[in-house]
Enzyme design. Sequence first.
Site, short mmCIF file in Angstrom:
data_model
loop_
_atom_site.label_atom_id
_atom_site.label_comp_id
_atom_site.label_asym_id
_atom_site.label_seq_id
_atom_site.Cartn_x
_atom_site.Cartn_y
_atom_site.Cartn_z
N THR A 1 37.15 60.55 45.98
CA THR A 1 38.46 60.44 46.63
C THR A 1 39.53 61.31 45.98
OG1 THR A 1 40.27 58.85 47.05
CG2 THR A 1 38.90 58.45 45.13
N ASP A 2 40.55 61.65 46.76
CA ASP A 2 41.72 62.34 46.22
C ASP A 2 42.53 61.46 45.28
OD1 ASP A 2 42.44 60.76 48.49
OD2 ASP A 2 44.35 61.81 48.64
N VAL B 1 32.33 56.69 57.04
CA VAL B 1 31.70 57.95 56.62
C VAL B 1 30.19 57.87 56.72
CG1 VAL B 1 31.37 59.54 54.69
CG2 VAL B 1 33.64 58.57 55.13
N THR C 1 36.56 50.68 48.89
CA THR C 1 37.65 51.62 49.12
C THR C 1 39.02 50.95 49.20
OG1 THR C 1 37.29 51.48 51.52
CG2 THR C 1 36.13 53.24 50.33
N TYR D 1 41.06 51.50 41.52
CA TYR D 1 40.21 52.23 42.48
C TYR D 1 39.96 53.66 42.01
CZ TYR D 1 39.00 54.88 46.68
OH TYR D 1 38.40 55.72 47.58
N ASP E 1 22.68 46.65 48.69
CA ASP E 1 24.01 46.18 48.30
C ASP E 1 24.33 46.70 46.90
OD1 ASP E 1 26.35 44.90 47.75
OD2 ASP E 1 25.61 42.88 48.14
N TRP F 1 42.03 60.55 53.22
CA TRP F 1 42.59 60.09 54.50
C TRP F 1 41.60 60.31 55.65
CZ3 TRP F 1 48.48 61.69 54.55
CH2 TRP F 1 49.11 61.12 53.43
#
Length: 289
Positions: free
Chosen positions: A100-101, A12, A61, A124, A35, A148
Site C-alpha cells: 500500500t501507499d 483485488v 485493509t 496498518y 485463512d 485507492w
Amino acid sequence: MRISVTGTTGRVGAALANHLAAKHEVIPLPRSRCDLADRKSLAAALEKLECDVLINPAGITSLEDCEDDPAMAMRVNAEAPAEIADWAQSRGVPVFHFSTDYVFNSDTPRLFNEDETPEPISVYGRSKLAGERKILARPGNCVIRVSWVYGPEKSSFVDRVFDDALAGRPIAAVADKFSLPVLTTDLAEWLDCLIDRKTTGIIHACNSGEPVSWHDMAIAVVEEMKSIGLLSAIPSVERQKLSEMASFRAARPRHSSLATHRLTEILGHPPRPWREALAEHVRQRSLLR
C-alpha cells in the site's frame, strides 16, 4: 501456467483471478480455504498447493481494524506473508505480494519512488511494511504497492458517489488528503505483464496524472455522469477535512502519492491517466444500473 491467488473474495483478488483465468489456470485461495489469520489453515493450504506463481493480495485493509487489534494486523499482513515466502522459496515459486501507499507519509505534495524509505504512521502501514520486508527477504519475489483501489468487483468510494448522485443525496468528500487511484481492470493487465517479465523488487502500480483528493475524484464522477446524460446538472460536493472525520480513528497520511517510473519502463508506456480510467468505470456502472 498455474497461478494461485489468495483473497479471491476481495476486490483485488477477484479482479486478478478473473483476468488471469483467460490465459492461465487459476487456483483460487479464498479465506474459507486459506485463512491468513490462522497459521494452521495457511499451512494446510500451502502443503497441498502446486503452482508456478503465487499472488498474495489478501490482508487486513481496514485501518481501524488494525488499530483495534495490532497483533492480528501483524499476523495477517506480515507473519503470514513470511510463511508464504518461506514456502515459495522451498518450491522455487515467485510471489507477487500486494502492499500500500500507506507505508509513506508527507505533509507536503510529492510523489514517492520505490527506493525511498517508508515512514508509516498507522498500525496498518507498519504491518504492511513488515510484510513487504518479509517477502523481499527471499530472492525472486515482487512487492506491488497500490493506492485507492476501485473497480467493478465491489462497491467503493467511487460507487458510493455514483449512487448518491443518482439518488439525489448529499455528497461530501475529504479534500485535504492526496494520492493516485487505480482501477482494478488496469491493475490486472499490468500484473499479467509483470508476471511475464518475471519482475522482482518493488513496483508502484496506480493510474497516472496529478495527485488528487477524494473530493477531486467525487467531482470527476459527477462530471462524467453529467457528460453521459445520467445527471441533468452537476451536484455540489461538500469539502471535508481529514481532521473532521470522526470515524477515522487511525492516522492517515495527507500525501502518499506513488511515482510509477518503473512500471512505465516495464510496460513501455505510462499507465493511463486516472481521469480516463475513472470515466470508463462510470460508463460501465451506467450500463449496469
